[in-house]
Design an enzyme around this catalytic site. Structure first.
Site, PDB file in Angstrom:
ATOM      1  N   ARG A 122       0.567  -1.205   0.215  1.00 55.99           N
ATOM      2  CA  ARG A 122       0.100   0.264  -0.553  1.00 55.99           C
ATOM      3  C   ARG A 122       0.557   0.942   0.263  1.00 55.99           C
ATOM      4  O   ARG A 122       0.516   2.104  -0.864  1.00 55.99           O
ATOM      5  CB  ARG A 122      -1.112  -0.291   1.090  1.00 55.99           C
ATOM      6  CG  ARG A 122      -2.236   1.175   1.295  1.00 55.99           C
ATOM      7  CD  ARG A 122      -2.263   1.909   2.341  1.00 55.99           C
ATOM      8  NE  ARG A 122      -2.947   3.506   2.448  1.00 55.99           N
ATOM      9  CZ  ARG A 122      -1.996   3.864   2.695  1.00 55.99           C
ATOM     10  NH1 ARG A 122      -1.105   4.253   3.356  1.00 55.99           N
ATOM     11  NH2 ARG A 122      -3.603   4.920   3.188  1.00 55.99           N
ATOM     12  N   ARG A 200      -1.146  -8.918  10.305  1.00 64.84           N
ATOM     13  CA  ARG A 200      -1.108  -8.352   9.299  1.00 64.84           C
ATOM     14  C   ARG A 200       0.389  -8.245   9.144  1.00 64.84           C
ATOM     15  O   ARG A 200       1.086  -7.821  10.148  1.00 64.84           O
ATOM     16  CB  ARG A 200      -1.602  -7.195   8.288  1.00 64.84           C
ATOM     17  CG  ARG A 200      -3.154  -7.223   8.928  1.00 64.84           C
ATOM     18  CD  ARG A 200      -3.266  -6.002   8.160  1.00 64.84           C
ATOM     19  NE  ARG A 200      -3.305  -5.270   7.033  1.00 64.84           N
ATOM     20  CZ  ARG A 200      -3.973  -5.557   5.800  1.00 64.84           C
ATOM     21  NH1 ARG A 200      -5.107  -5.725   6.318  1.00 64.84           N
ATOM     22  NH2 ARG A 200      -3.806  -5.173   4.796  1.00 64.84           N
ATOM     23  N   ASP A 319     -13.318   5.168   1.933  1.00 66.53           N
ATOM     24  CA  ASP A 319     -14.005   4.587   3.541  1.00 66.53           C
ATOM     25  C   ASP A 319     -14.541   5.702   4.685  1.00 66.53           C
ATOM     26  O   ASP A 319     -15.434   5.005   5.399  1.00 66.53           O
ATOM     27  CB  ASP A 319     -12.479   4.671   4.005  1.00 66.53           C
ATOM     28  CG  ASP A 319     -11.575   2.671   3.828  1.00 66.53           C
ATOM     29  OD1 ASP A 319     -12.705   2.929   2.766  1.00 66.53           O
ATOM     30  OD2 ASP A 319     -10.650   2.578   4.611  1.00 66.53           O
ATOM     31  N   ALA A 332     -10.619  -0.482  -1.854  1.00 68.64           N
ATOM     32  CA  ALA A 332      -9.763   0.475  -2.480  1.00 68.64           C
ATOM     33  C   ALA A 332     -10.163   0.911  -3.733  1.00 68.64           C
ATOM     34  O   ALA A 332     -10.119   2.477  -4.159  1.00 68.64           O
ATOM     35  CB  ALA A 332      -7.955   0.534  -2.569  1.00 68.64           C
TER      36      ALA A 332
HETATM   37  C1  LIG Z   1      -1.854   4.577   7.523  1.00 71.66           C
HETATM   38  C2  LIG Z   1      -3.108   3.529   6.718  1.00 71.66           C
HETATM   39  C3  LIG Z   1      -2.157   2.410   5.757  1.00 71.66           C
HETATM   40  C4  LIG Z   1      -3.345   1.573   5.369  1.00 71.66           C
HETATM   41  N1  LIG Z   1      -2.764  -0.214   5.376  1.00 71.66           N
HETATM   42  C5  LIG Z   1      -3.775  -0.395   3.966  1.00 71.66           C
HETATM   43  C6  LIG Z   1      -3.091  -1.741   4.158  1.00 71.66           C
HETATM   44  O1  LIG Z   1      -2.032  -2.362   4.301  1.00 71.66           O
HETATM   45  N2  LIG Z   1      -3.964  -2.848   3.181  1.00 71.66           N
HETATM   46  C7  LIG Z   1      -4.886  -2.515   2.849  1.00 71.66           C
HETATM   47  O2  LIG Z   1      -6.135  -3.304   2.702  1.00 71.66           O
HETATM   48  N3  LIG Z   1      -5.533  -0.788   2.807  1.00 71.66           N
HETATM   49  C8  LIG Z   1      -5.073  -0.146   3.953  1.00 71.66           C
HETATM   50  N4  LIG Z   1      -5.337   0.871   4.299  1.00 71.66           N
HETATM   51  C9  LIG Z   1      -6.280   1.665   4.153  1.00 71.66           C
HETATM   52  C10 LIG Z   1      -6.784   2.066   2.638  1.00 71.66           C
HETATM   53  O3  LIG Z   1      -5.961   2.893   2.220  1.00 71.66           O
HETATM   54  C11 LIG Z   1      -8.444   2.503   2.424  1.00 71.66           C
HETATM   55  O4  LIG Z   1      -9.358   1.802   2.418  1.00 71.66           O
HETATM   56  C12 LIG Z   1      -8.256   2.566   0.659  1.00 71.66           C
HETATM   57  O5  LIG Z   1      -6.857   2.939   0.550  1.00 71.66           O
HETATM   58  C13 LIG Z   1     -10.172   3.520   1.223  1.00 71.66           C
HETATM   59  O6  LIG Z   1      -8.789   5.135   1.398  1.00 71.66           O
HETATM   60  P1  LIG Z   1      -9.095   5.853   1.470  1.00 71.66           P
HETATM   61  O7  LIG Z   1      -8.589   6.762   0.637  1.00 71.66           O
HETATM   62  O8  LIG Z   1     -10.885   6.262   1.787  1.00 71.66           O
HETATM   63  O9  LIG Z   1      -8.811   6.370   3.322  1.00 71.66           O
HETATM   64  P2  LIG Z   1      -7.686   6.585   3.577  1.00 71.66           P
HETATM   65  O10 LIG Z   1      -6.420   5.608   2.987  1.00 71.66           O
HETATM   66  O11 LIG Z   1      -7.826   5.570   4.809  1.00 71.66           O
HETATM   67  O12 LIG Z   1      -6.952   7.875   3.513  1.00 71.66           O
HETATM   68  C14 LIG Z   1      -8.114   8.680   4.372  1.00 71.66           C
HETATM   69  C15 LIG Z   1      -6.597   9.918   4.233  1.00 71.66           C
HETATM   70  O13 LIG Z   1      -7.663  11.010   5.091  1.00 71.66           O
HETATM   71  C16 LIG Z   1      -6.372  11.650   6.109  1.00 71.66           C
HETATM   72  N5  LIG Z   1      -7.468  12.355   7.002  1.00 71.66           N
HETATM   73  C17 LIG Z   1      -7.830  11.813   8.135  1.00 71.66           C
HETATM   74  N6  LIG Z   1      -8.712  12.869   8.312  1.00 71.66           N
HETATM   75  C18 LIG Z   1      -8.387  13.806   8.261  1.00 71.66           C
HETATM   76  C19 LIG Z   1      -8.414  15.242   8.431  1.00 71.66           C
HETATM   77  N7  LIG Z   1      -8.922  15.468   9.295  1.00 71.66           N
HETATM   78  N8  LIG Z   1      -8.195  16.082   8.028  1.00 71.66           N
HETATM   79  C20 LIG Z   1      -7.215  16.382   6.800  1.00 71.66           C
HETATM   80  N9  LIG Z   1      -7.041  15.179   6.581  1.00 71.66           N
HETATM   81  C21 LIG Z   1      -7.168  13.792   6.602  1.00 71.66           C
HETATM   82  C22 LIG Z   1      -5.437  10.344   6.428  1.00 71.66           C
HETATM   83  O14 LIG Z   1      -4.594  10.822   7.160  1.00 71.66           O
HETATM   84  C23 LIG Z   1      -5.688   9.839   5.347  1.00 71.66           C
HETATM   85  O15 LIG Z   1      -4.300  10.100   4.579  1.00 71.66           O
HETATM   86  C24 LIG Z   1      -4.722   1.756   5.214  1.00 71.66           C
HETATM   87  C25 LIG Z   1      -5.058   3.443   5.211  1.00 71.66           C
HETATM   88  C26 LIG Z   1      -3.882   4.152   6.004  1.00 71.66           C
HETATM   89  C27 LIG Z   1      -4.993   5.383   6.305  1.00 71.66           C
END
Ligand SMILES: Cc1cc2nc3c(=O)[nH]c(=O)nc-3n(C[C@H](O)[C@H](O)[C@H](O)COP(=O)(O)OP(=O)(O)OC[C@H]3O[C@@H](n4cnc5c(N)ncnc54)[C@H](O)[C@@H]3O)c2cc1C
Length: 458
Positions: A122, A200, A319, A332
């Site tokens: 990731r 994991r 998410d 994702a």
């Molecule tokens: C640290 C981390 C590690 C992960 N590892 C895995 C993995 O190994 N395998 C897997 O399948 N999925 C993993 N995931 C989840 C995966 O990335 C998500 O399920 C998927 O990619 C959907 O992504 P998303 O952008 O909706 O959410 P996310 O990937 O969770 O991204 C959300 C982002 O919003 C930022 N954020 C939150 N609140 C605020 C705020 N108030 N102000 C500004 N920014 C904010 C967070 O810092 C983050 O960077 C991980 C997520 C994170 C955050």
């Protein structure tokens, strides 16, 4: 994009300023959802600011999967040559019962249409996407924690580090513990423990002892490999990548602990090994080579009644709107579909109809996302409740398919084709909140689609 306290109109022109016609978007969160929305929005001519609370990029997490439905978008952005070398090149999936009896060797063939699935670390894939966004000139701001969301009839915005930013729309891509979700719902949506957790790990093969252990070295000695074992309420998956140089595993098991979800919570190796005490000894041989692991508690959130704020100027994606169980392998990818849909709708709607664009986004995505979410439950139950005798007779009953209704979907094309009709319907009939149906109905639909697929594949 205005940073005026009174939310006045932005200056037109170049040099990072929005022009009068451009749709101005503030995206909160630079995960895959936020970055994808920024990239596609920039490509569609919108003006974008991305706010990320992390002060800098960190290579976090372990294995993540993108299906062909996301793969075709990454390929369109020209990222294949960067993604593919760091991805796991899987050729076969060897699935076993917990005792070690082979259930099936599924050959994982490249798709006939040349579209790739991307499975990899990731953090590494995320870094490529961040660098791509920066190269495109996207205004990506780290160390910006959004503390407040607001909207009026004409604008929406956030408060970040004490500064009030204004745009036409705000996209809340702030992950499972979304603050934007609170604004949209008007209450805190408390997650429930799912009854499961996942240990994991991701580690370098060299020096771990895996290359020397005959019970484990088949995972790394001949390029990349992919193995799985299933038992009552437990499944264990492991794979190697970069030509067998790196190894990752996930083991999903029962866990009733009511603890916060976190990707960083450390697990204890003795607890991991206890789960496979009486299993095929190859499982403990692989698991024990990891120097450490993460204990990730899986939580449930009920489907949200809506992903939109009252005035439809703030939308949740990824998410923040709909966390997925890992057994769907689609969390994702669905975030990427959301992101692309918003960007296309806003292009077709234009600034003056930005609210209509977001309403159409929710209407177009809601049922599909629910159906894909349900595949996670269907797949997990299939593996965790497998009857050994039945599986021997019918290995297909525990196979997990790359279902065509998920993988064939081209979110960009679909939005271009369907936005006009959906927008017109909303204009004529008024906007309706998505219909919440009970989980069983969605499950029935998913199971029926799978049966139809199998019948065609015979
Ligand atoms: C640290 C981390 C590690 C992960 N590892 C895995 C993995 O190994 N395998 C897997 O399948 N999925 C993993 N995931 C989840 C995966 O990335 C998500 O399920 C998927 O990619 C959907 O992504 P998303 O952008 O909706 O959410 P996310 O990937 O969770 O991204 C959300 C982002 O919003 C930022 N954020 C939150 N609140 C605020 C705020 N108030 N102000 C500004 N920014 C904010 C967070 O810092 C983050 O960077 C991980 C997520 C994170 C955050």
């Amino acid at each position: 994009m205005s940073t005026e306290a009174n939310g006045t109109a932005p200056a037109a022109g170049t040099n990072g300023h929005a022009s009068e016609e451009q749709v101005q978007i503030i995206i909160v969160g630079a995960g895959f959802a936020g970055l994808a929305c920024a990239i596609e929005s920039k490509l569609k001519g919108h003006h974008v600011i991305v706010l990320e609370k992390f002060p800098e990029l960190k290579v976090l997490g372990d294995i993540i999967s993108f299906g062909a439905n996301a793969g075709r978008i990454f390929m369109r952005w020209g990222l294949h040559d960067k993604f593919w070398p760091v991805c796991t090149h899987l050729r076969q999936f060897h699935l076993h019962t917990w005792k070690g009896d082979l259930i099936d060797n599924t050959v994982l063939k490249p798709r006939a249409d040349g579209i790739y699935h991307y499975n990899g670390h990731r953090g590494e894939l995320h870094k490529i996407l961040i660098e791509h966004a920066i190269e495109m000139g996207i205004d990506l701001r780290f160390g910006q924690q959004v503390t407040e969301y607001w909207e009026t009839d004409d604008a929406a915005g956030v408060v970040v580090n004490g500064e009030r930013l204004t745009a036409d729309v705000v996209v809340g891509a702030d992950g499972v513990r979304s603050k934007a979700r609170e604004k949209v719902l008007g209450y805190f949506d408390k997650p429930r423990p799912s009854g499961y957790a996942i240990y994991r790990a991701w580690f370098t093969a060299a020096g771990s002892g895996i290359e020397e252990d005959p019970l484990a070295n088949y995972l790394v000695k001949d390029g990349d490999a992919f193995y799985g074992w299933i038992g009552k309420d437990v499944h264990f998956l492991c794979s190697s990548s970069k030509d067998g140089k790196e190894v990752s595993w996930v083991i999903t098991h029962k866990d009733e602990a009511d603890i916060e979800e976190s990707w960083q919570f450390p697990g204890k190796m003795e607890d991991v090994l206890k789960i496979v005490e009486d299993w095929d000894p190859r499982c403990a041989a692989i698991l024990s080579k990891a120097p450490s692991c993460v204990d990730w508690k899986l939580v449930y959130r009920d489907p949200l009644p809506t992903w939109l704020s009252r005035k439809a100027r703030i939308a949740l994606i990824g998410d923040a709107a709909h966390p997925f169980l890992p057994t769907s392998a689609q969390g994702a990818s669905q975030a990427i579909e959301d992101a692309v849909t918003i960007a296309v709708n806003l292009k077709l709607a234009g600034k003056k109809d930005a609210q209509l664009a977001l309403r159409a986004f929710e209407t177009m995505r809601y049922k599909r996302v629910r159906d894909v979410q349900v595949t996670g439950e269907v797949n997990r139950d299939k593996w965790h409740n497998a009857d050994e005798e039945a599986v021997k007779k019918d290995p297909d009953s525990v196979k997990i398919f790359n279902e065509e209704w998920i993988m064939e979907h081209d979110a960009e094309r679909w939005a271009f084709e369907h936005y006009p009709e959906v927008a017109e319907r909303i204009k004529q009939d008024g906007y309706k909140l998505p219909e919440l149906e009970d989980g069983d109905k969605a499950k029935e639909r998913v199971v029926q689609a799978r049966e139809e697929y199998l019948a065609r594949a015979m």
